[in-house]
Each structure stands twice: as structure tokens, then as C-alpha cells.
Design an enzyme around this catalytic site. Structure first.
Site, PDB file in Angstrom:
ATOM      1  N   ASP A  94       0.829  -1.206   0.000  1.00  0.00           N
ATOM      2  CA  ASP A  94       0.000   0.000   0.000  1.00  0.00           C
ATOM      3  C   ASP A  94       0.870   1.266   0.000  1.00  0.00           C
ATOM      4  O   ASP A  94       2.092   1.210   0.255  1.00  0.00           O
ATOM      5  CB  ASP A  94      -0.908  -0.024   1.230  1.00  0.00           C
ATOM      6  CG  ASP A  94      -2.255   0.636   1.000  1.00  0.00           C
ATOM      7  OD1 ASP A  94      -2.356   1.488   0.097  1.00  0.00           O
ATOM      8  OD2 ASP A  94      -3.196   0.310   1.743  1.00  0.00           O
ATOM      9  N   ASP A 107     -10.800   1.814  -3.211  1.00  0.00           N
ATOM     10  CA  ASP A 107     -11.342   1.569  -1.872  1.00  0.00           C
ATOM     11  C   ASP A 107     -12.862   1.602  -1.879  1.00  0.00           C
ATOM     12  O   ASP A 107     -13.490   1.266  -0.872  1.00  0.00           O
ATOM     13  CB  ASP A 107     -10.813   2.623  -0.884  1.00  0.00           C
ATOM     14  CG  ASP A 107      -9.452   2.237  -0.314  1.00  0.00           C
ATOM     15  OD1 ASP A 107      -9.017   1.087  -0.548  1.00  0.00           O
ATOM     16  OD2 ASP A 107      -8.835   3.084   0.359  1.00  0.00           O
TER      17      ASP A 107
HETATM   18  C1  GLA Z   1      -5.702   1.754   2.205  1.00  0.00           C
HETATM   19  C2  GLA Z   1      -6.132   0.576   1.353  1.00  0.00           C
HETATM   20  C3  GLA Z   1      -7.188  -0.210   2.090  1.00  0.00           C
HETATM   21  C4  GLA Z   1      -6.646  -0.669   3.411  1.00  0.00           C
HETATM   22  C5  GLA Z   1      -6.164   0.502   4.239  1.00  0.00           C
HETATM   23  C6  GLA Z   1      -5.438   0.028   5.477  1.00  0.00           C
HETATM   24  O1  GLA Z   1      -6.728   2.676   2.312  1.00  0.00           O
HETATM   25  O2  GLA Z   1      -6.580   0.987   0.104  1.00  0.00           O
HETATM   26  O3  GLA Z   1      -7.625  -1.301   1.320  1.00  0.00           O
HETATM   27  O4  GLA Z   1      -5.596  -1.568   3.172  1.00  0.00           O
HETATM   28  O5  GLA Z   1      -5.274   1.328   3.496  1.00  0.00           O
HETATM   29  O6  GLA Z   1      -4.993   1.074   6.268  1.00  0.00           O
END
Ligand code: GLA
Length: 747
Positions: A487, A557
């Protein structure tokens, strides 16, 4: 330097003598032309009698003997193909009207340069002319040089024989004895002949609403698709497509398209030049960039991939998907199908514990999940997003005996184990930051602006690069980890690299991304079975650069299944469904409170790589049964969905109505048509959906995916021609409902 003389002609004749009629890189004898041909595309460039390298043609295939190098005597001996009509005046010096293939910023150039440089004595005039060329394997290399200074550029060209996708890049070399400051450098500049009916298609958005399709007329007002964020960003994706108004749609018409393989700040500009030709330039974003090129030093650009089709936006994306699957995404055509995964994020957020995750894993295994992924919260003091990033050691309160007991459990349930990491970031509240406050991007004495309570580690520093690589290497080596979700959750601010000499500090934009690629490549080399998912708050860093190191991507997301259809529609304009992940999550959706059925959520999520992110602790027996049914059904079609050809039959929209996508296996033996109803009115009478891509002559037996019955009166078996011409439609009613038809070839 020999431009039109015997030297380079002799070379090309020799090249022609050694290649077959399928030659992808050729230059017909007797003309000052270089040519790339492949899969119904011809791309040509040539040297004019003043020594400029000019674009000649990019489009449908031309005859091998066609006079691409024709010279227009009325126009001082220039090739005619891209000539715009019109008379010139004293306001139009040669440098501004010659459509150079890769212009230096000099001699009155008024369109985007390929290269802009400042010499140590203050000279800012750069005029690049042809010097030499050679063919290495299947790559054409053309060397340009400034008319007086020892600054050279090598342009590289290759064409994929399967799809006609071109790969272009450039390398600048300082052959002098003083540094030269490079202020702007393009990977490639493309030119389309003068017309007033071009339309630019691009993708834009924001966090959780990425991949929105936009279109705009191409005019002399330059359109700039860019990121100034340090990474690709959720804003504009480094992808473009250009069609012709009224002529180009999903299924018809010319499309020129391309994407820059770069995961940092980028810039692609599109606009008509002063004679109406379209210029498309793309490379590092010159915003905040400069590179002091030392004597003898070279600087490479990323690759700009680009293609042409006359089959509309659908054919363009299918060719590009195919190219990506074969040549960009790791393992090419031998890549594994995406396993069905479970991810803990929406279920447990930071509240991950050994027992809690084991309970989820047991439930996930019951429905056929193949990979169990623990998301954020397993490490350091990570109880919220305020602490812990940077400390990649297992949190012993949550996992008293480390990760091993959970991993053993997951494996005993028949699943692989995956873990979330965000290696480029650090919370101020972390042991790493306390030990190395100088490791972040910063300007001394200036604020360190936090995003999601975190700062960006300066990966451009070799010590930071080595630290990140070693930490990840150890994590994967010490634990049986099959998969990392990688990420990246903020954009850059105060992008300083104060340890460098002043003239070299702005290299950070390039050095950072190169080191990111180095870490990914090295990690994959050391752990060949490790798979990686690229994520940046969803789809904030998806491009052909990161895709070379990523087996899949976290598309967004936003996990609402109706929003997701639009996100997937936008995503697949540019990138392959082979890497596009979606999860089935809870309803009402946390993001927009929309209520949808589990059936609809599965049908939306299974149009790429299927995942599940719901809190399984809240599910009833009936939910498990429904999920198990859909997961099993998905496994019967996933090869077609992930590796087949995508036909967008009817695009989804924010309003009501039916949308449909169709996936057809490369061998034509299976097709899947997803029909999704957003909302309906009483007695709506939807028209038939017409499948595409089936083999007209082949017999197909049709069934509903899952356990549904075929619509009343519908034949069970007919030819591809029948299904494609007569069409079909499930009698869907209500809001947010869907169905999928599966066509299997009958031997
Ligand atoms: C980002 C990712 C999510 C999740 C969060 C965790 O927003 O896109 O899918 O993994 O971080 O903090």
C-alpha cells in the site's frame, strides 16, 4: 554524420536482407524512412533534407512499397504525409513548423519539446538532428545530436507483432565536459495528421472514485494529464486514447492510444500544433524536476507504450489488455489465475488478533477462498493510523507467538497466506522515525506535513532503499507469506532531499521511483513465488510501470458494487481485467450506505479477480451457502474473465438502466455475459443484449451462472451467430439485480 547518404542505407539494406517478410522493423531501400509494421499497424518516421527526424505516419497498414518518404519540392524538400495545408509567415520559423519526431527546445519550437536543456554557459538553444541509427534485435535505435554541442539522444522503437503496440523511450547523453541541466524530457512525442475532429478520452477521479471516463475535443488549447503528487495518483491516469468525433465509438472507428510506464509524477500533453497536427508528448513531469547531467552521464526515460486500431475503443482496450498480459504483467501468458482472496480490512480494520483472524479464516475456507490476507494492524504499535508505520515487526499483544500459528492455521485450511504492508511510509509515532528522522522527504527547517498521520520515506536514499528491501526480505523469509498487498497512502509534500548537492536534489522524483522498482524487482527475484498487489488507497498508483512488478491491483477503496461497475468500466479502458481485484463486502456499504443483495455483489465483483472483504462473523448460514455457490461458479469462468477478451456491451451509468459486459476465452470456447440492472420502472421492457466475440460458426450451449433457470422460452443451444444476432436478456426487475449467461462450446 550521414543523413541520406550511403552509410545508413547500407545498414538498412543489410537489415532487410536478414529478416523475413514478417520483419517488424524495416526501412525500404532508396528512401530515408524507418518503418515498424505489426498486427495491422504501420508506424513510420524519416529524415528530411535538413536533417530533422520527422514523424511520417501512424495508422492502418500501408503497402510495403508505398512512398512514405515522398518529398514535397514545394515545401523545401519535406516529406508530405504530415504536412498541414496553409501558408507560412515570418512568425513560423522552421523549428516551429517542422513536425519533429523528438524536438529539442530551441530554434523557435512552440509545441512541447522532447528535450529541454540548459548548458553550463547559459545556452538554452537545443536543436536535435539525425545522426545515425541501428537495429538491435527487434528494436530500432535512432540517434539524434544537437547541431553544435555533444549532447545526444537515442530514441528506441519496437512494435509487438501480436497487437501492434509500440514501445518508445529515449536516453539522453552528455558527451561534453560540463554538466547540462535537463529540465524536461519526454519518453516519446507522437504526431497525428492535421484534423479538427479528434476527441481525447482520459481517466480521472479521486480517492474511492477513480477511473472516471472523460472526453474532450482536441484543440490548440493544450490538455495536460499529469500528476504532481510524487506517484501516479488518483487524479489523471497516465493513459490516453484519441478517436474521431462521429467516427469512433466502442465498436468502430480509429483509436490511437497509449500509456506511460511510470509510477511517479508524470505529464502527458495533447493538443494541436500551430498547423493543426496533434502532438502527444509524455514523460517525467517537468514540474519540480531537473537533472544535472554530468559529463559522460546518461538519463533514461520510462517507456511510453502506444497502439492504433480501427475497431473502436473496445478493440483498442482488448489489444492493450492482451499486450499487457503477454509483455508487462509478471510471468506473461504463464501467469497464475488470480486466487479468490479474503481480506480482513473492512471486517476488522486495525483490530486484528490471532484468534479473530483464525475465526475469519475458518469461515473464509468454508466458502472456497484460496488466499487469506491480513490487512493493516498486525505490526508495531498499530492500533490506529496514528502509529506504527515503519515498524514491521509483529505486534506481540495481538499475535503472542508471532504470525506462525495463524499462517499454519490458514495453510491447514487449504489457503495461502498474505499480508498488508506499506513500506514507503512512516508514522512520526514509530521507532523507525525516532531513530531516523532524516529518512523522510523534507526541507530542513520547514514543516513536515502529514497525510493520514504519516510521512514519506525518501526511497531515493540508498540507505532507505536497502533498509526497506531488507525488512521486507526478512519478513517474507521468516514467515510463509505467499502474497503482499503493498500500500501507499499519501501524496508528497515538501519533497526535499537535503543530503544531495543542490543541483541534484530534484532527481528525487526519478530516483525514488527507480528505487521502488528496484526493491520490487529484487524482492521478487529473491522470492520467486511471492505475489504482490499494488495498492495506493485503492487505485492511486496503477500504471504500466508498477504493473511490471505486480500480479494484481487493488482497483479502488470504493467497494460499493454499483459504483464498482463504473469504476471497472473506466479501469478496463486502459488496463487488463487480469489484474483488477474487487471484493464482496457488507451491505449497506460503509461508503455510501447503498443496500444490495449478496447475489448482486458477487456478480459485480467477479468481473475481474474475485475477493471477499465482508465481516463473515455477521453472516448467516444462508449467506455462506450463497457465497459458496458464487465462488464455485466463479471458478468455472475465471479463466475466461481474467485471461479472455472483454467486450463492453452496454456501459454502466449513474442513472437507471442495464449495463452488460462480455468476456470470451481466447480460444473462443467459452463466453460469459454479465447483465446488471441498476434500477427499473414498472413494465420496463429492456431490449435484447447482443453478445460479441463468440465464434459465429460454433455451437454454444447456454446456462445461467449460479443455479438460476434460463429465461422462459430461451433455446439451450444455438450457434454463436444466433446468439450474437438474436441477442438475449434476463427478465430482471427491481433495483441492483444481475444475472450472467455462460456460453460453452459444444464439441
Ligand atoms: C488503504 C487501502 C485499504 C486498506 C487501508 C489500510 O486505504 O486501500 O484497502 O488496506 O489502506 O490502512
Amino acid at each position: 554524420m550521414t543523413r541520406r547518404g550511403s552509410t545508413w542505407l547500407a545498414t538498412i539494406v543489410a537489415v532487410m536482407g536478414s529478416v523475413s517478410v514478417d520483419a517488424k522493423v524495416t526501412a525500404p531501400a532508396g528512401a530515408t524512412v524507418f518503418r515498424l509494421d505489426g498486427a495491422g499497424v504501420t508506424y513510420a518516421l524519416g529524415v528530411d533534407d535538413k536533417g530533422y527526424l520527422e514523424p511520417l505516419y501512424w495508422g492502418p497498414p500501408l503497402g510495403t512499397k508505398d512512398p512514405l518518404g515522398t518529398i514535397d519540392p514545394a515545401r523545401s524538400g519535406e516529406p508530405v504525409l504530415l504536412k498541414a495545408p496553409g501558408e507560412l509567415s515570418g512568425f513560423d520559423p522552421a523549428g516551429s513548423v517542422t513536425p519533429q519526431e523528438y524536438p529539442g527546445q530551441g530554434e523557435g519550437l512552440v509545441s512541447e519539446p522532447g528535450l529541454k536543456a540548459v548548458f553550463a554557459d547559459g545556452n538554452r538553444d537545443l536543436v536535435l538532428k539525425y545522426r545515425s541509427h541501428r537495429v538491435e534485435g527487434e528494436t530500432l535505435l535512432v540517434e539524434l545530436a544537437d547541431i553544435h554541442r555533444p549532447l545526444t539522444v537515442v530514441l528506441r522503437y519496437a512494435i509487438d507483432p501480436e497487437t501492434g503496440v509500440l514501445a518508445r523511450s529515449a536516453t539522453v547523453r552528455n558527451g561534453g565536459d560540463s554538466p547540462v541541466r535537463i529540465d524536461q524530457i519526454a519518453a516519446a512525442v507522437f504526431t497525428l495528421s492535421a484534423r479538427d475532429d479528434y476527441t481525447l478520452h482520459y481517466l480521472t477521479g479521486r480517492h474511492a472514485a477513480e477511473w472516471q471516463k472523460k472526453r474532450i475535443a482536441v484543440t490548440p488549447a493544450l490538455t495536460v494529464l499529469e500528476s504532481r503528487r510524487g506517484s501516479t495518483g488518483h487524479g489523471n491516469n497516465p493513459w490516453f486514447a484519441i478517436g474521431r468525433d462521429g467516427a469512433t465509438d466502442e465498436d468502430h472507428g480509429p483509436v490511437w492510444y497509449g500509456a506511460l510506464a511510470w509510477s511517479g509524477s508524470f505529464r502527458i500533453s495533447v493538443g494541436q500544433d500551430n498547423l493543426g497536427r496533434v502532438r502527444i508528448a509524455g514523460g517525467f513531469n517537468p514540474y519540480d524536476f531537473s537533472w544535472s547531467l554530468k559529463p559522460g552521464e546518461t538519463l533514461d526515460t520510462p517507456t511510453f507504450y502506444a497502439g492504433y486500431t480501427d475497431g473502436g475503443m473496445g478493440a483498442a482496450s482488448r489489444a492493450f489488455h492482451r499486450f499487457q498480459m503477454a509483455h508487462v504483467i509478471p510471468h506473461g501468458d504463464r501467469a497464475k489465475l488470480r486466487p479468490v482472496l479474503y481480506n480482513s480490512w473492512e471486517a476488522t480494520a486495525f483490530d486484528v488478533t490471532e484468534r479473530g483472524q483464525e475465526a475469519l479464516a475458518e469461515k473464509a475456507a468454508r466458502i472456497g477462498v484460496e488466499r487469506f490476507v491480513v490487512d493493516d494492524g498486525w505490526f508495531g504499535a498499530r492500533d490506529s493510523d496514528r502509529a506504527g508505520l515503519g515498524d514491521w515487526t509483529v505486534n506481540r499483544t495481538k499475535f503472542p507467538d508471532g504470525l506462525k500459528p495463524l499462517i499454519d492455521k490458514v495453510k491447514s485450511l487449504g489457503m495461502e497466506f498474505g499480508l498488508w504492508v506499506e513500506p514507503e511510509m512512516v508514522n512520526v509515532d514509530s521507532d523507525l522515525y525516532r531513530a531516523h528522522p532524516d529518512w523522510v522527504l523534507n526541507f530542513p527547517g520547514r514543516p513536515r506535513t502529514e497525510g493520514r498521520n504519516q510521512l514519506v520515506l525518501n526511497l531515493a536514499r540508498s540507505d532507505v532503499r536497502d533498509h526497506v528491501l531488507n525488512v521486507l526480505d526478512r519478513l517474507v523469509r521468516d514467515n510463509d507469506i505467499a502474497f503482499l498487498k503493498w500500500d501507499y497512502n499519501r501524496n508528497w509534500t515538501e519533497a526535499g532531499w537535503p543530503e544531495m548537492p543542490l543541483a541534484d536534489q530534484q532527481r528525487v522524483h526519478v530516483a525514488y521511483v527507480r528505487n521502488l522498482y528496484h526493491i520490487l524487482a529484487e524482492l521478487r527475484r529473491r522470492h520467486p513465488s511471492l505475489e504482490i498487489e499494488a495498492c495506493s488507497g485503492g487505485g492511486g498508483r496503477i500504471d504500466l510501470g508498477i504493473l511490471a512488478y505486480s500480479d494484481q491491483v487493488w482497483t479502488s477503496d470504493n467497494t460499493d458494487p454499483a459504483d464498482r461497475l463504473m469504476i471497472q468500466d473506466g479501469f478496463t479502458q486502459a488496463y487488463a481485467p487480469a489484474v483488477m481485484m474487487a471484493w464482496v463486502t457488507d451491505s449497506p456499504n460503509w461508503a455510501n450506505t447503498r443496500v444490495t443483495s449478496l447475489d448482486y455483489r458477487f456478480l459485480s465483483a467477479m468481473q475481474g479477480g474475485l475477493g471477499i472483504g465482508a465481516n463473515l462473523n455477521h453472516w448467516q448460514d444462508a449467506d455462506f451457502a450463497t457465497a459458496a455457490k458464487w465462488v464455485a461458479a466463479y471458478k468455472t469462468i475465471r479463466a475466461t474473465v481474467q485471461r479472455g477478451r472483454l467486450y463492453r456491451i452496454a456501459p454502466p451509468s449513474r442513472d437507471d438502466g442495464t449495463s452488460a459486459t462480455m468476456y470470451v476465452a481466447a480460444d473462443g470456447r467459452q463466453g460469459v455475459l454479465f447483465q446488471m440492472l441498476h434500477s427499473s420502472m414498472w413494465r420496463d421492457n429492456p431490449s435484447a443484449l447482443h453478445p460479441q466475440g463468440l465464434d459465429p460458426a460454433r455451437l454454444y450451449r447456454v446456462r445461467m451462472l449460479g443455479d438460476g433457470a434460463l429465461p422462459e422460452g430461451m433455446p439451450r443451444q444455438a450457434s454463436g451467430a444466433f446468439w450474437m444476432n438474436i441477442g438475449l436478456c434476463a427478465p430482471l426487475k427491481g433495483d441492483f439485480v444481475g444475472a450472467a449467461f455462460v456460453f460453452n462450446a459444444v464439441d
